[in-house]
Design a protein around this motif. Structure first.
Motif, mmCIF file in Angstrom:
data_model
loop_
_atom_site.group_PDB
_atom_site.id
_atom_site.type_symbol
_atom_site.label_atom_id
_atom_site.label_comp_id
_atom_site.label_asym_id
_atom_site.label_seq_id
_atom_site.Cartn_x
_atom_site.Cartn_y
_atom_site.Cartn_z
ATOM 1 N N PRO A 9 30.335 33.972 -9.819
ATOM 2 C CA PRO A 9 29.543 33.583 -8.653
ATOM 3 C C PRO A 9 30.257 32.585 -7.743
ATOM 4 O O PRO A 9 30.086 32.620 -6.536
ATOM 5 C CB PRO A 9 28.294 32.960 -9.264
ATOM 6 C CG PRO A 9 28.190 33.583 -10.607
ATOM 7 C CD PRO A 9 29.584 33.874 -11.054
ATOM 8 N N GLU A 12 32.178 34.062 -5.061
ATOM 9 C CA GLU A 12 31.487 35.005 -4.185
ATOM 10 C C GLU A 12 31.144 34.425 -2.828
ATOM 11 O O GLU A 12 30.484 35.066 -2.036
ATOM 12 C CB GLU A 12 30.202 35.493 -4.857
ATOM 13 C CG GLU A 12 30.510 36.445 -5.988
ATOM 14 C CD GLU A 12 29.285 37.119 -6.527
ATOM 15 O OE1 GLU A 12 28.237 37.020 -5.889
ATOM 16 O OE2 GLU A 12 29.387 37.732 -7.595
ATOM 17 N N SER A 13 31.557 33.222 -2.563
ATOM 18 C CA SER A 13 31.216 32.632 -1.279
ATOM 19 C C SER A 13 32.219 33.019 -0.192
ATOM 20 O O SER A 13 32.391 32.313 0.777
ATOM 21 C CB SER A 13 31.130 31.116 -1.412
ATOM 22 O OG SER A 13 32.348 30.646 -1.944
ATOM 23 N N GLN A 14 32.880 34.175 -0.381
ATOM 24 C CA GLN A 14 33.789 34.634 0.662
ATOM 25 C C GLN A 14 32.982 35.016 1.898
ATOM 26 O O GLN A 14 31.859 35.478 1.777
ATOM 27 C CB GLN A 14 34.551 35.870 0.182
ATOM 28 C CG GLN A 14 35.494 35.574 -0.934
ATOM 29 C CD GLN A 14 35.770 36.808 -1.758
ATOM 30 O OE1 GLN A 14 35.044 37.786 -1.644
ATOM 31 N NE2 GLN A 14 36.786 36.741 -2.572
ATOM 32 N N VAL A 16 31.348 37.001 4.862
ATOM 33 C CA VAL A 16 30.889 38.383 4.864
ATOM 34 C C VAL A 16 31.427 39.137 6.069
ATOM 35 O O VAL A 16 31.876 40.279 5.962
ATOM 36 C CB VAL A 16 29.349 38.417 4.858
ATOM 37 C CG1 VAL A 16 28.844 39.837 4.985
ATOM 38 C CG2 VAL A 16 28.821 37.771 3.603
ATOM 39 N N PRO A 105 27.343 42.018 -0.136
ATOM 40 C CA PRO A 105 26.207 42.869 -0.498
ATOM 41 C C PRO A 105 26.433 44.322 -0.077
ATOM 42 O O PRO A 105 26.895 44.586 1.040
ATOM 43 C CB PRO A 105 25.028 42.259 0.266
ATOM 44 C CG PRO A 105 25.539 41.107 1.016
ATOM 45 C CD PRO A 105 26.975 40.925 0.752
ATOM 46 N N TYR A 107 24.277 46.428 0.608
ATOM 47 C CA TYR A 107 23.374 46.732 1.716
ATOM 48 C C TYR A 107 24.111 46.687 3.051
ATOM 49 O O TYR A 107 24.037 47.599 3.863
ATOM 50 C CB TYR A 107 22.227 45.719 1.687
ATOM 51 C CG TYR A 107 21.297 45.753 2.852
ATOM 52 C CD1 TYR A 107 20.284 46.697 2.920
ATOM 53 C CD2 TYR A 107 21.419 44.836 3.892
ATOM 54 C CE1 TYR A 107 19.419 46.728 3.986
ATOM 55 C CE2 TYR A 107 20.559 44.860 4.964
ATOM 56 C CZ TYR A 107 19.563 45.807 5.015
ATOM 57 O OH TYR A 107 18.708 45.835 6.073
ATOM 58 N N LEU A 108 24.869 45.593 3.277
ATOM 59 C CA LEU A 108 25.574 45.437 4.549
ATOM 60 C C LEU A 108 26.729 46.420 4.663
ATOM 61 O O LEU A 108 27.007 46.950 5.735
ATOM 62 C CB LEU A 108 26.078 44.005 4.686
ATOM 63 C CG LEU A 108 24.967 42.962 4.817
ATOM 64 C CD1 LEU A 108 25.543 41.566 4.848
ATOM 65 C CD2 LEU A 108 24.144 43.212 6.066
ATOM 66 N N LEU A 111 25.303 49.623 5.711
ATOM 67 C CA LEU A 111 24.909 49.501 7.117
ATOM 68 C C LEU A 111 26.103 49.773 8.024
ATOM 69 O O LEU A 111 26.028 50.564 8.972
ATOM 70 C CB LEU A 111 24.372 48.084 7.342
ATOM 71 C CG LEU A 111 23.483 47.846 8.551
ATOM 72 C CD1 LEU A 111 22.147 48.504 8.333
ATOM 73 C CD2 LEU A 111 23.306 46.357 8.775
ATOM 74 N N PHE A 226 18.866 50.158 1.865
ATOM 75 C CA PHE A 226 18.490 49.785 0.498
ATOM 76 C C PHE A 226 18.476 51.011 -0.399
ATOM 77 O O PHE A 226 19.084 51.027 -1.473
ATOM 78 C CB PHE A 226 17.098 49.145 0.482
ATOM 79 C CG PHE A 226 17.110 47.698 0.774
ATOM 80 C CD1 PHE A 226 17.690 46.807 -0.110
ATOM 81 C CD2 PHE A 226 16.562 47.214 1.945
ATOM 82 C CE1 PHE A 226 17.720 45.462 0.162
ATOM 83 C CE2 PHE A 226 16.584 45.873 2.231
ATOM 84 C CZ PHE A 226 17.161 44.988 1.344
ATOM 85 N N HIS B 2 22.697 27.709 -3.026
ATOM 86 C CA HIS B 2 23.614 28.644 -3.673
ATOM 87 C C HIS B 2 23.955 29.775 -2.689
ATOM 88 O O HIS B 2 23.064 30.349 -2.073
ATOM 89 C CB HIS B 2 22.921 29.208 -4.915
ATOM 90 C CG HIS B 2 23.872 29.872 -5.851
ATOM 91 N ND1 HIS B 2 24.420 31.090 -5.572
ATOM 92 C CD2 HIS B 2 24.372 29.498 -7.038
ATOM 93 C CE1 HIS B 2 25.218 31.438 -6.561
ATOM 94 N NE2 HIS B 2 25.200 30.487 -7.459
ATOM 95 N N PRO B 3 25.249 30.060 -2.511
ATOM 96 C CA PRO B 3 25.615 31.042 -1.482
ATOM 97 C C PRO B 3 24.975 32.408 -1.683
ATOM 98 O O PRO B 3 24.576 33.065 -0.721
ATOM 99 C CB PRO B 3 27.140 31.110 -1.600
ATOM 100 C CG PRO B 3 27.483 30.457 -2.884
ATOM 101 C CD PRO B 3 26.410 29.489 -3.183
ATOM 102 N N GLN B 4 24.878 32.821 -2.956
ATOM 103 C CA GLN B 4 24.325 34.157 -3.180
ATOM 104 C C GLN B 4 22.848 34.212 -2.811
ATOM 105 O O GLN B 4 22.368 35.167 -2.199
ATOM 106 C CB GLN B 4 24.515 34.547 -4.635
ATOM 107 C CG GLN B 4 24.476 36.054 -4.808
ATOM 108 C CD GLN B 4 24.725 36.461 -6.244
ATOM 109 O OE1 GLN B 4 24.864 35.611 -7.113
ATOM 110 N NE2 GLN B 4 24.764 37.739 -6.493
ATOM 111 N N ARG B 7 22.506 34.308 0.861
ATOM 112 C CA ARG B 7 22.763 35.650 1.386
ATOM 113 C C ARG B 7 21.532 36.538 1.217
ATOM 114 O O ARG B 7 21.129 37.270 2.106
ATOM 115 C CB ARG B 7 23.955 36.243 0.645
ATOM 116 C CG ARG B 7 24.547 37.432 1.320
ATOM 117 C CD ARG B 7 25.888 37.753 0.709
ATOM 118 N NE ARG B 7 26.878 36.733 0.999
ATOM 119 C CZ ARG B 7 28.010 36.612 0.299
ATOM 120 N NH1 ARG B 7 28.261 37.406 -0.704
ATOM 121 N NH2 ARG B 7 28.889 35.683 0.624
ATOM 122 N N ILE B 11 19.151 38.440 4.090
ATOM 123 C CA ILE B 11 18.810 39.862 4.125
ATOM 124 C C ILE B 11 17.294 40.041 4.201
ATOM 125 O O ILE B 11 16.784 40.859 4.966
ATOM 126 C CB ILE B 11 19.398 40.583 2.889
ATOM 127 C CG1 ILE B 11 20.914 40.658 3.031
ATOM 128 C CG2 ILE B 11 18.821 41.977 2.764
ATOM 129 C CD1 ILE B 11 21.606 41.349 1.907
#
Lengths: 239, 149, 255
Positions: A9, A12-14, A16, A105, A107-108, A111, A226, B2-4, B7, B11
Motif C-alpha cells: 500500500p 500505491e501513492s503513485q 494517477v 484503480p 475503474y479509471l 474509463l 464498474f 490514506h491515499p488508497q 482515491r 471515485i
C-alpha cells in the motif's frame, strides 16, 4: 497464471493522471498501427446504410422519414462489430493482466480505454454521418441533430458495449454472443436517438430527448466501467 | 488520509455527482411531452403539430359517433371533459369501441383541427367490475360512471 | 445464523431438504391452480365492459408478475454469488433463467391474445410491451452466456454481472405505465391501495398468483437438483444416491 509481486500500500501513492495519460497514448498508438481493423467497421457502416435505399426503397419520401433510424441502426451494428477488438489484443498479449496488477484503480483504466476506443471508432461514425445523411436526402437541420445525438449516443454504446466485450473475452463465439447480450441494453439509446430526429422533423421541442440521452451518457460513464472492471477480472482469472 | 482511501472516496464522489446530473436531466426531460401523446385540452390549446404522426386519446363523447352509410368512415368526438376534438377514421373499430369508452388513436391533425386517425385502439383502465355493479353505479350518479370507464 | 448460511451453501444439504419440500410445493400449487382456474374461469363474474375476455387476466397477470420477480430473485442470487461466492446461488440462477424466459414469453403471448379483443391489436410498440420484450432478450442473454463459459466459477460470476446490469430494466417495466401514457392499463394490485376490482375477481387472481409462485418454487427446486447432481456427479454422495436407490433417484431427476 504467473504470480507477480503485489505492490504494498505504501507504494500505491503513485500519481494517477500520468498513468492514465500513458494508457490513452499507448492505446491510440496501438490503434493507429492497426488501422485496417479500425476501417472495417466504418466500411461496414457505409455498406449497411447503402443496403436500405437499394433493398427497401430509393424513394425520397421514405428515405427522409427513415434515414435517421437507418443511420442509427447502422451505427449501432458497426459499434457492436468494433467492440471485439476493444480488449482482445491486450488480452492476447497479456497487457490486460499487467493492467489488473497496476496500483491505479481499474475503474479509471477502463474509463480511459473505452474513451480512446470511442475516439477511434465512434467519433469517425459521427463525422461520416453528414455525408450519408445527404445521400439519404435528410435536410440540414435533421442532419445537425442526428450528428448531435450520435455524438452523445455513440459513447453510451461504447461504454455499455465494453461490459459485453469484457464478459465475452476469450470465448470462442464471442462475436454473436456479445451482440445477444448487448443489443437489449442498446434499445433505449436507439429509441431516444431516433426520437430526437423524429421530433426535429415534426418541429417539436427536442430538449427532453437530448436531456435523456445525456442522462444515459452520464450513467454509462459513471456506472458501466464498474461492471466492465468486474467482468475483466473474471475473464482474466478464467484464462 | 490514506491515499488508497482517498482515491476510493474520489471515485464515490465522482459517481454521486454523475448520478445527480443524470437525475437532474431526467427530471428536466419528464417535464416535457416526450411520447407524442396529446389529450384534447392540449390539442385545443394548439400544442399538437399539424401533419405529424402523433397519438391522441380520451373518452368518446356520448352521442357524437356518426357513421357514413356508404363507407367505413366514422367520425366522433373525443373529450377529456374540458375540451373535445373531432376524429375521423376509416376502417373497422375495435369491439370495445363505444360511446363513453376510452380510446387511443394514432394519426395526424389536419389543418381544419380534425384528427385523422389511421389506427384506433380501445384503452381500458385497471378497474374491473361485474355488469350489475357497473349498472348500479351508473344509476346512482353520472360522475361515478365517468370515473370507472 | 451463520451456520445456517453455510449449510445453505452446501449442495448436498440443499438436495436433501429440497426433496422433502418438493411434494408439498407441487401438491399445494396444483391444488391452488385448479381451484383458481375453476373459480376464475367459471365462477367469477364477467367484466361489465370486456365480458368474458378479461378472464385471461388469471393467466396473464401471474405469469407477468412472476417473470419479473424471477429476474429480481436472480439478481439477488447474483449479488450472493459475487459477494459470498456461494455455489448454490449460481445453481439457482442457471436453473431459473430458462423458466423466467418461458414465463416472459407466456406473459407476452397471453397479453397479445388479450390485446386483440380489447384494444383491437395483437401488438403495439408501447413502453410496457417493449420493456417486457427486452426482459425476454435479457433472459436469453443470461442463458447464452451461462452456456458459453465452460469454467464453472467464472461462468457463475460473469452471469451474475450480466444479471445485475440487466436489472435496470425491472423498474422501467414496473413504472412504464405511469411514466409514459401507455395503452397498457396500470397495475391491478398495488401495495398501498386496495385492488381495483371486487373481491370475487381479485381473490381468484391472488390464488392463481400464489399457485404459480409455488409451482415456480417446485420447478426451481427440481431444476436445481438436476444441476447439483450434474455438477457433483463425481462426489461420493451423488454416486451413493445413484447407486443404491437407483430407481427412486432417477425418477426424481428426470423432469
Amino acid at each position: 497464471m504467473l504470480k507477480l509481486p503485489r505492490l504494498t500500500p505504501r507504494q500505491e501513492s503513485q500519481p494517477v493522471l500520468p498513468a492514465l495519460l500513458g494508457v490513452l497514448r499507448r492505446d491510440l498508438l496501438a490503434n493507429f498501427r492497426r488501422r485496417q481493423e479500425l476501417f472495417n467497421p466504418l466500411i461496414f457502416f457505409v455498406m449497411v446504410v447503402a443496403l436500405f435505399p437499394l433493398g427497401v426503397s430509393p424513394e425520397v419520401e421514405f428515405l427522409r422519414q427513415s434515414g435517421a433510424g437507418i443511420l442509427w441502426v447502422a451505427a449501432l451494428l458497426s459499434t457492436l462489430l468494433s467492440l471485439d477488438h476493444l480488449f482482445r489484443h491486450d488480452f492476447d498479449e497479456g497487457v490486460l493482466e499487467q493492467m489488473l496488477l497496476q496500483p491505479q484503480p481499474l475503474y479509471l483504466m477502463v474509463l480511459v480505454k473505452v474513451f480512446s476506443h470511442w475516439l477511434v471508432t465512434g467519433l469517425p461514425l459521427v463525422l461520416m454521418t453528414p455525408v450519408l445523411g445527404v445521400m439519404l436526402h435528410l435536410d440540414g437541420n435533421s442532419i445537425g441533430y442526428l450528428c448531435l445525438t450520435l455524438l452523445v449516443g455513440t459513447p453510451v454504446l461504447s461504454f455499455i458495449g465494453a461490459i459485453g466485450a469484457a464478459l465475452t473475452l476469450g470465448l470462442r463465439s464471442a462475436g454473436i454472443l456479445l451482440s445477444l447480450l448487448i443489443i437489449p441494453l442498446y434499445i433505449p439509446v436507439l429509441i431516444f436517438g431516433t426520437g430526437t430526429v423524429t421530433a426535429v422533423a415534426a418541429g417539436l421541442p427536442v430538449g427532453s430527448y437530448i436531456a435523456l440521452l445525456g442522462a444515459l451518457l452520464v450513467v454509462a460513464i459513471t456506472c458501466a466501467p464498474f461492471a466492465t472492471a468486474a467482468a475483466l477480472r473474471i475473464s482474466v482469472s478464467n484464462s | 488520509m490514506h491515499p488508497q482511501r482517498k482515491r476510493r472516496l474520489t471515485i464515490i464522489l465522482f459517481l454521486l455527482v454523475g448520478l445527480g446530473i443524470a437525475v437532474g436531466l431526467v427530471t428536466y426531460a419528464f417535464r416535457q411531452n416526450i411520447n407524442l401523446f396529446y389529450d384534447p385540452s392540449q390539442i385545443a390549446a394548439g400544442e399538437a403539430p399539424a401533419d405529424v404522426r402523433i397519438r391522441a386519446g380520451g373518452m368518446v363523447e356520448e352521442g357524437s359517433v356518426e357513421r357514413d352509410p356508404d363507407s367505413l368512415l366514422v367520425s366522433f368526438n373525443v373529450t377529456d371533459f374540458k375540451h373535445s376534438v373531432t376524429m375521423q377514421y376509416t376502417g373497422i373499430l375495435p369491439d370495445l369501441f363505444a360511446e363513453g369508452q376510452g380510446i387511443v388513436a394514432m394519426g395526424k391533425m389536419n389543418n381544419d383541427g380534425v384528427f385523422v386517425a389511421d389506427q384506433v385502439l380501445a384503452k381500458h383502465d385497471e378497474n374491473y367490475m361485474p355488469p350489475e355493479v357497473a349498472k348500479a353505479m351508473k344509476g346512482k350518479s353520472p360522475a361515478a360512471d365517468t370515473s370507472t370507464n | 445464523m451463520w451456520q445456517f448460511f453455510h449449510k445453505l451453501g452446501s449442495p448436498k444439504w440443499f438436495y436433501g431438504i429440497a426433496s422433502r419440500f418438493m411434494p408439498w410445493l407441487l401438491g399445494s400449487s396444483l391444488l391452488l391452480m385448479v381451484a383458481g382456474m375453476v373459480w376464475g374461469l367459471a365462477f367469477a363474474p364477467p367484466d361489465y365492459l370486456q365480458g368474458n375476455s378479461y378472464r385471461i387476466i388469471f393467466i396473464h397477470v401471474p405469469t407477468a408478475f412472476l417473470a419479473q420477480s424471477a429476474y429480481v430473485m436472480m439478481a439477488v442470487a447474483g449479488i450472493v454469488t459475487l459477494v459470498w461466492r456461494m455455489k448454490l446461488a449460481d445453481v439457482f440462477v442457471k436453473a431459473v433463467a430458462p423458466v423466467g424466459a418461458v414465463l416472459t414469453f407466456l406473459a407476452l403471448f397471453t397479453g397479445a391474445v388479450w390485446g386483440k379483443p380489447t384494444w383491437g391489436t395483437w401488438w403495439i410498440w408501447d413502453a410496457r410491451l417493449t420493456s417486457m420484450l427486452i426482459l425476454l432478450f435479457l433472459y436469453c442473454g443470461v442463458i447464452a452466456l451461462g452456456n458459453a463459459i465452460a469454467d464453472e466459477k467464472s461462468s457463475a460470476r460473469a452471469v451474475a454481472v450480466l444479471v445485475l446490469v440487466g436489472v435496470v430494466n425491472i423498474p422501467i417495466i414496473k413504472y412504464s405505465v405511469e411514466w409514459w401514457n401507455t395503452l397498457h392499463q396500470p397495475a391491478t394490485f398495488k401495495l398501498t391501495e386496495k385492488p381495483s376490482m371486487p373481491p370475487e375477481m381479485w381473490v381468484p387472481l391472488l390464488v392463481m398468483v400464489l399457485a404459480l409462485y409455488l409451482f415456480f418454487g417446485w420447478i426451481a427446486c427440481l431444476r436445481m437438483q438436476n444441476e447439483i447432481l450434474y455438477r457433483e456427479r463425481r462426489s461420493s454422495w451423488v454416486k451413493a444416491i445413484m447407486g443404491t436407490g437407483n430407481a427412486r433417484a432417477s425418477a426424481k431427476v428426470t423432469d
